[in-house]
Design an enzyme around this catalytic site. Structure first.
Site, short mmCIF file in Angstrom:
data_model
loop_
_atom_site.label_atom_id
_atom_site.label_comp_id
_atom_site.label_asym_id
_atom_site.label_seq_id
_atom_site.Cartn_x
_atom_site.Cartn_y
_atom_site.Cartn_z
CD GLU A 198 39.97 -79.98 -14.81
OE1 GLU A 198 39.02 -80.62 -15.33
OE2 GLU A 198 39.80 -79.15 -13.88
CG ASP A 247 37.17 -74.31 -14.39
OD1 ASP A 247 36.14 -74.59 -15.03
OD2 ASP A 247 37.97 -75.18 -13.98
N1 HPA Z 1 36.38 -79.71 -14.78
C1 HPA Z 1 35.41 -80.57 -15.05
N2 HPA Z 1 34.13 -80.34 -14.78
C2 HPA Z 1 33.82 -79.21 -14.19
C3 HPA Z 1 34.78 -78.27 -13.88
C4 HPA Z 1 36.13 -78.53 -14.20
O1 HPA Z 1 37.06 -77.76 -13.96
N3 HPA Z 1 34.12 -77.24 -13.30
C5 HPA Z 1 32.81 -77.54 -13.29
N4 HPA Z 1 32.62 -78.74 -13.83
ZN ZN Z 2 35.71 -76.26 -16.45
#
Ligand code: HPA
Ligand code: ZN
Length: 347
Positions: A204, A282
């Site tokens: 990410e 998400d």
């Molecule tokens: N990434 C990492 N941790 C998280 C996210 C995310 O998008 N959303 C909630 N915790």
């Molecule tokens: Zn997430």
């Protein structure tokens, strides 16, 4: 007279689908946050809903997480977790979601003195109500917070073990940079030894190497996000070759500045490479909307055809942690939906 086939956006919004990357704490809308704050006598560090919404201007994953953890402090009782889950499932069902695999972060709550059982009981109450009201099947994926040491995550797992039959899978979330999957290899080995599938957020904000680590060192069966795989041709080729599902969250990625604009998102490259992409929301309360909003934003940027939308929905069912007969049933519903719309879809 021949019927006019619906446009791809209408098809995509209405088609049955699964959501596989949804943090239940990230579905806490400002209205519910303030209602729960009043109910529980908790003070939020914002004067009102408008002030809270105004704070939803993030420049990184961490800037979001700080706010997300602060707001989670209003979740205290079993009824709070139930209300949160029911609110999410109602919105998801309206977007065509018929199966949801839902992340929860118990460490965020147990650290404040909320018992693990209170969290789990409330979430399950919500799942039962969602199944009864909208026919959505829901499962819970317990996530570990990677910004905490592995020993603390082991303690969280020990707390969860008496309830292991009620936990469908395990995941890894929170701050990615500087917290590589390799730090949690022993923890995830234990989760797998308990017979559970595991997933991990990787690629990410972190580099493609974290995706490889999640696969090799954690045994991840899906990669959450994985959008930076396009930066490493070997990693991308491996994901495609092995059919590793990616739970991609387009609005999240643009709101957290992983990509500057939706037009720059790696989604088309991931699809072109043959990766098994799914679309998800998400933390929809914070990132501008639920699955339907993600579909609208993607379609505005990329104008996918009906076959691509079919593939994305089919991937969501194939990537679910569910028995083969359940998956076949969901895919049958998807096929019937496209057939009824007069849109032929190849397998
Ligand atoms: N990434 C990492 N941790 C998280 C996210 C995310 O998008 N959303 C909630 N915790
Ligand atoms: Zn997430």
């Amino acid at each position: 007279m021949t019927a006019v086939a619906p446009d791809p956006l209408s098809l995509a919004l209405g088609m049955p689908k699964a959501e596989l990357h949804l943090h239940i704490e990230g579905s806490l809308e400002p209205e519910l946050a303030f209602a729960l704050a009043r109910r529980n006598g908790v003070t939020l560090p914002y004067a009102d809903e408008a002030a809270l919404k105004a704070a939803y201007a993030f420049d990184s994953l961490q800037s979001f997480l700080d706010l997300y953890y602060a707001c989670a402090s209003v979740l205290v009782t079993r009824a709070d977790f139930r209300d949160l889950t029911v609110a999410y499932l109602g919105r998801a069902a309206a977007d065509g979601v018929i199966h949801a695999e839902i992340f929860f972060d118990p460490q965020t709550h147990t650290a404040r003195g909320v018992p693990f059982a209170t969290v789990l009981d409330g979430l399950e109450d919500g799942l039962a109500e969602g199944a009864a009201r909208w026919g959505v099947s829901g499962r819970l994926i317990m996530c570990f917070l990677r910004h905490l040491p592995e020993e603390e995550c082991f303690a969280a797992l020990a707390e969860a073990e008496p309830f292991i039959d009620r936990i469908h899978a395990f995941g890894l979330d929170s701050s990615e940079r500087g917290h590589p999957p390799s730090q949690f290899a022993r923890l995830f080995a234990r989760c797998r030894a308990l017979g559970k599938p595991v997933v991990a957020h990787a690629g990410e904000e972190g580099p493609p190497a974290y995706i490889s680590e999640a696969l090799d060192l954690l045994g991840a069966r899906r990669i959450d996000h994985g959008v930076r795989a396009v930066e490493d041709a070997a990693v991308l080729a491996r994901l495609a070759r092995d059919g590793v599902p990616l739970t991609v969250c387009p609005l999240s990625n643009t709101r957290l500045c992983v990509f500057r604009t939706m037009a720059e998102h790696s989604l088309p490259q991931l699809l072109a490479a043959g990766a098994k992409v799914t679309l998800n929301s998400d933390d929809p309360a914070y990132f501008g909307g639920y699955l339907g909003a993600n579909i609208r934003a993607v379609q505005a940027a990329f104008g996918f055809d009906a076959a691509t939308w079919y593939r994305l929905a089919r991937n969501s069912f194939e990537a679910a942690f569910a028995p083969d007969d359940a998956k076949a049933g969901w895919i049958g519903r998807l096929d019937a939906y496209f057939a009824a719309a007069g849109v032929p879809v190849g397998r």
